[in-house]
Every structure is written in structure tokens, then in C-alpha cells.
Design an enzyme around this catalytic site. Structure first.
Site, PDB file in Angstrom:
ATOM      1  N   ASP A 134     -15.739  -1.364   4.314  1.00 63.30           N
ATOM      2  CA  ASP A 134     -14.903  -2.080   5.268  1.00 63.30           C
ATOM      3  C   ASP A 134     -13.577  -1.335   5.383  1.00 63.30           C
ATOM      4  OD1 ASP A 134     -13.406  -2.733   3.057  1.00 63.30           O
ATOM      5  OD2 ASP A 134     -14.005  -4.827   3.002  1.00 63.30           O
ATOM      6  N   SER A 135     -12.754  -1.734   6.330  1.00 59.95           N
ATOM      7  CA  SER A 135     -11.553  -0.952   6.639  1.00 59.95           C
ATOM      8  C   SER A 135     -10.360  -1.327   5.781  1.00 59.95           C
ATOM      9  CB  SER A 135     -11.175  -1.156   8.104  1.00 59.95           C
ATOM     10  OG  SER A 135     -10.762  -2.497   8.314  1.00 59.95           O
ATOM     11  N   GLY A 136     -10.475  -2.389   5.006  1.00 57.27           N
ATOM     12  CA  GLY A 136      -9.328  -2.870   4.240  1.00 57.27           C
ATOM     13  C   GLY A 136      -8.458  -3.836   5.014  1.00 57.27           C
ATOM     14  N   GLY A 137      -8.762  -4.034   6.285  1.00 54.62           N
ATOM     15  CA  GLY A 137      -7.952  -4.924   7.116  1.00 54.62           C
ATOM     16  C   GLY A 137      -7.877  -6.334   6.568  1.00 54.62           C
ATOM     17  N   PHE A 138      -9.020  -6.884   6.186  1.00 51.98           N
ATOM     18  CA  PHE A 138      -9.050  -8.260   5.683  1.00 51.98           C
ATOM     19  C   PHE A 138      -8.189  -8.390   4.431  1.00 51.98           C
ATOM     20  CE2 PHE A 138     -10.848 -11.617   3.006  1.00 51.98           C
ATOM     21  CZ  PHE A 138     -10.830 -12.690   3.879  1.00 51.98           C
TER      22      PHE A 138
ATOM     23  N   GLN B 200     -13.167  -9.596  17.359  1.00 56.54           N
ATOM     24  CA  GLN B 200     -12.289 -10.655  16.865  1.00 56.54           C
ATOM     25  C   GLN B 200     -12.082 -11.691  17.975  1.00 56.54           C
ATOM     26  OE1 GLN B 200     -11.350 -11.320  13.894  1.00 56.54           O
ATOM     27  NE2 GLN B 200     -11.562  -9.428  12.711  1.00 56.54           N
TER      28      GLN B 200
ATOM     29  N   ASP C 286     -22.758  -9.493   4.408  1.00 58.79           N
ATOM     30  CA  ASP C 286     -22.244  -9.175   3.074  1.00 58.79           C
ATOM     31  C   ASP C 286     -21.398 -10.342   2.590  1.00 58.79           C
ATOM     32  OD1 ASP C 286     -19.068  -8.382   2.699  1.00 58.79           O
ATOM     33  OD2 ASP C 286     -19.732  -8.340   4.784  1.00 58.79           O
TER      34      ASP C 286
ATOM     35  N   CYS D 298     -37.701 -12.777 -10.945  1.00 63.79           N
ATOM     36  CA  CYS D 298     -36.784 -11.686 -11.288  1.00 63.79           C
ATOM     37  C   CYS D 298     -36.788 -11.447 -12.799  1.00 63.79           C
ATOM     38  CB  CYS D 298     -35.368 -11.980 -10.785  1.00 63.79           C
ATOM     39  SG  CYS D 298     -34.417 -13.164 -11.782  1.00 63.79           S
TER      40      CYS D 298
ATOM     41  N   CYS E  92     -35.375 -14.434 -14.829  1.00 63.59           N
ATOM     42  CA  CYS E  92     -36.246 -15.612 -14.908  1.00 63.59           C
ATOM     43  C   CYS E  92     -37.514 -15.335 -15.718  1.00 63.59           C
ATOM     44  CB  CYS E  92     -36.592 -16.101 -13.504  1.00 63.59           C
ATOM     45  SG  CYS E  92     -35.192 -16.897 -12.672  1.00 63.59           S
TER      46      CYS E  92
ATOM     47  N   HIS F  59     -29.548 -12.457 -11.222  1.00 65.74           N
ATOM     48  CA  HIS F  59     -30.420 -13.446 -10.584  1.00 65.74           C
ATOM     49  C   HIS F  59     -29.929 -13.802  -9.182  1.00 65.74           C
ATOM     50  CE1 HIS F  59     -32.791 -17.048  -9.841  1.00 65.74           C
ATOM     51  NE2 HIS F  59     -31.654 -17.613  -9.480  1.00 65.74           N
TER      52      HIS F  59
END
EC number: 2.4.2.29
Length: 373
Positions: free
Chosen positions: A94-98, A191, A268, A308, A311, A337
């Protein structure tokens, strides 16, 4: 030709959901897909080999955090994130904006970019569309995101409009600055907050810039689920059908299924790793807070329907004991898990699309999980 391309394989007759494949310089992955988040060039508690064991096909890393630690020059010298962390499958940054906009009082926005202070030591830094492209180029991910402004929720119309328009101008600057197009594909981010008119305007303007893929940003920021679904209902159809569609920061089981139904390909979220570290696990019958006393003598596995590694080998009682004692193994097992659960859920979603039964799958899953539509 773009470094990253999308192949549509099938559309679900019951819902319109898309079954596809995204091709990258480091291999292909099937969609819809959930991407584990490796903020600091690592998915917390999981080695790259373990991620492969749970069949993670693509992971996400964070530009802001990797820029501050260890620094883009070190990652570049190591051969990019792939070489640095020994991961030979696709990566998205990601761009780091958030993260920058989450700093609130520690940052200042101008047309040029964002001046902010590090959350680590208070040092001053500047992110511009051009500098972010330079950082993401050095990090070397297959898919990189444009530098955008993520408006908070709730926010006034005028603020969101200015923010969205700035995001579009920054997207154009990102595209002009991004030259490594043979090895990396730059995605634009739609946006516009919760305002239909602004979302439509953002989507149409970004489409004119002809990015190889598109994301929807600014959702799952505190708004009710029904508002998010409404935004997806009118935004997703505006995204090009021949390119990947990515919904950022979304990862609860219901959001994944509803997003897929609305035509989203990529998701994500830190949710599975974060709640895992807090002792909460995802199961086919809903969330289980494993630290609760009622599990102290429960020798069954976390999820009766899960196969998994965790489990197959450990009981609820043992994992509760580890979590209560603060043992690192406990955090690793719950994380393992939870990631497996969501990756496997997306396999089931893909199969349901193939069978034209995604709406039926959703209803059955919700009934068992304890969701109401």
C-alpha cells in the site's frame, strides 16, 4: 504490456461474482483472494514457509512502516521485499496514505503532499506522490498503490470532495512518476467517502488514467456494514471488468463474501492476525474467545470442520493455556488458524462461484456462523 494482468474465468450466474486469475512477475493467484498483511515485511508470527503451507498466494506489506524501519535503501540492497524476506510469490504494497492520515495531529496536508512526524521518534518526514513511488519502487512489490488521501468517517461533503479531487491529482502524479512498469503495476484508488456522486466522479476520473488495476479505499473505517455494501453496489460496477478490483482493509468473513458477490477480486485486513494475538479465533460456528474459562477443559479442536495444522494437533484447552500464560506459541497457533480459515473460506467462495451457487453458500455459511443478512 502491464506487469500485472487479470484473466476473467467465470461469472457466477446466481450473483455476478467473478472467478479470475491475476498474473504477476512472481506468479499468478486465483481470485477472489484474501491477502495476509505483513506490515513490517513479515506476517506477524508466520514464516514465509508457513504462509506457503496455508496456501497464501499473495501478501501485503506497508510502505509507511518499511520506509521508517528498516528503510527503503536496506530493502532495495537486499533485492527488494522478495529477497529481504525470502518470499518468491506476489507482494502488494500500500502507499502509506492510510497510515499517514491516521496520524491526525502529527501530519499536515498540502497540495504537494503530506508532512508528518514519525510515530516512532517524532522525526519529520514528507510523503509526496513522487517520493512514495520512489519508495515503492525500491521495495519492489508486484502491485503498488497510488498515494491517496483517506477521508475519515464521518466527514462533511465539502471536505470529502476536496480530498477526493486531491487524490485524483495525486494519482496522475503517481502515474507520471512510476516508470518501472515492466516489473510493477500501479493501481489507482477510488475515494469519495460515503457520497455516491463523489465515488462515481472518482471512479470515472481514475478510469481515464487507465491504471492496470483499481482499488476502493476509504471503507471499513467505522461506517455501518449496510452503508459499505451500498457504496460497493454503485462503485464496483464502474470499475473496468478486465482489470483486478481490490477492496482495501476488509477481512471479516461476511465482508469477504459480500464483497465477492459485488464483484470484488482482492481483499486484505489485519483482522485474523490481530484478533488471533488477542486470543480470538474464527471458526465455522462463529468467533471463539479462546481465553474464556469455559475452554480450560475443552480438549476438542478449535474448529470441528477445520483440517489446518493447528486443528489437527492441538486442543482448545492447550491453546487457551498458552494464551493465558503469554506463551508465543499460543499467538502463533491462533494466527496460523485464523489465516488458514480465511484463505480456505476464499477457496470455498471460488468453488461456489464455479458452481453458480455463491448466494446459497452465503446463506448456509451465515446460518452456521451466526450472521444475519
Amino acid at each position: 504490456m502491464a506487469a500485472v494482468t487479470y484473466e476473467l474465468i467465470k461469472t457466477c450466474k446466481q450473483t455476478g461474482a467473478r472467478l479470475g486469475k491475476v498474473h504477476t512477475p512472481h506468479g499468478s493467484f486465483d481470485t477472489p483472494v484474501f491477502m495476509p498483511v505483513g506490515t513490517l515485511a513479515t506476517v506477524k508470527g508466520m514464516s514465509p514457509e508457513e504462509l506457503k503451507e496455508i496456501d497464501a498466494r499473495i501478501i501485503l506489506s506497508n510502505t509507511y512502516h518499511c520506509y521508517l524501519r528498516p528503510g527503503q535503501d536496506i530493502v532495495k540492497q537486499a533485492g527488494g521485499l522478495h529477497g529481504f524476506m525470502n518470499w518468491d510469490r506476489p507482494i502488494l504494497t500500500d502507499s502509506g496514505g492510510f497510515q499517514v492520515f491516521s496520524l491526525s495531529g502529527l501530519r499536515k496536508i498540502t497540495e504537494e503532499g503530506v508532512t508528518f512526524r514519525s510515530h516512532l521518534d517524532g522525526s519529520k518526514h514528507v510523503f509526496t506522490p513522487e517520493s512514495v513511488m520512489d519508495i515503492e519502487n525500491d521495495l519492489g512489490a508486484d502491485i503498488i498503490m497510488a498515494f491517496d488521501e483517506c477521508a475519515p468517517y464521518p466527514a462533511e461533503y465539502d471536505y470529502v470532495k476536496k480530498s477526493m479531487e486531491r487524490t485524483t491529482r495525486w494519482a496522475k502524479r503517481c502515474k507520471e512518476a512510476h516508470t518501472n512498469t515492466e516489473k510493477q503495476s500501479l493501481f489507482g484508488i477510488i475515494q469519495g467517502g460515503m457520497y455516491k456522486e463523489l465515488r462515481i466522479e472518482s471512479a470515472n476520473q481514475l478510469k481515464e488514467l487507465d491504471f492496470p488495476g483499481y482499488a476502493i479505499g476509504g471503507l471499513s473505517v467505522g461506517e455501518p456494514a449496510e452503508i459499505m455494501y451500498e457504496v460497493l453496489d454503485y462503485t464496483a460496477p464502474l470499475m473496468p471488468a478486465d482489470k483486478p478490483r481490490y477492496l482495501m482493509g476488509v477481512g471479516t468473513p461476511d465482508y469477504l463474501i459480500e464483497g465477492a458477490i459485488r464483484g470484488i477480486d482482492m481483499f486484505d485486513c489485519v483482522l485474523p492476525t490481530r484478533i488471533g494475538r488477542n486470543g480470538t479465533v474464527l471458526t465455522s460456528n462463529g468467533r471463539v474467545i479462546i481465553r474464556d474459562a469455559k475452554y480450560s477443559r475443552d480438549f476438542s479442536k478449535l474448529d470441528p470442520e477445520c483440517d489446518c495444522y493447528v486443528c489437527r494437533n492441538y486442543s482448545r484447552a492447550y491453546i487457551r493455556h498458552l494464551i493465558k500464560c503469554g506463551e508465543l506459541l499460543g499467538l502463533r497457533l491462533t494466527t496460523w488458524h485464523n489465516l488458514y480459515f480465511l484463505i480456505n473460506l476464499m477457496k470455498q467462495v471460488r468453488q461456489a462461484i464455479m458452481d453458480d451457487k455463491l448466494a446459497s453458500f452465503r446463506d448456509e455459511f451465515y446460518l452456521k456462523y451466526g450472521y444475519t443478512k
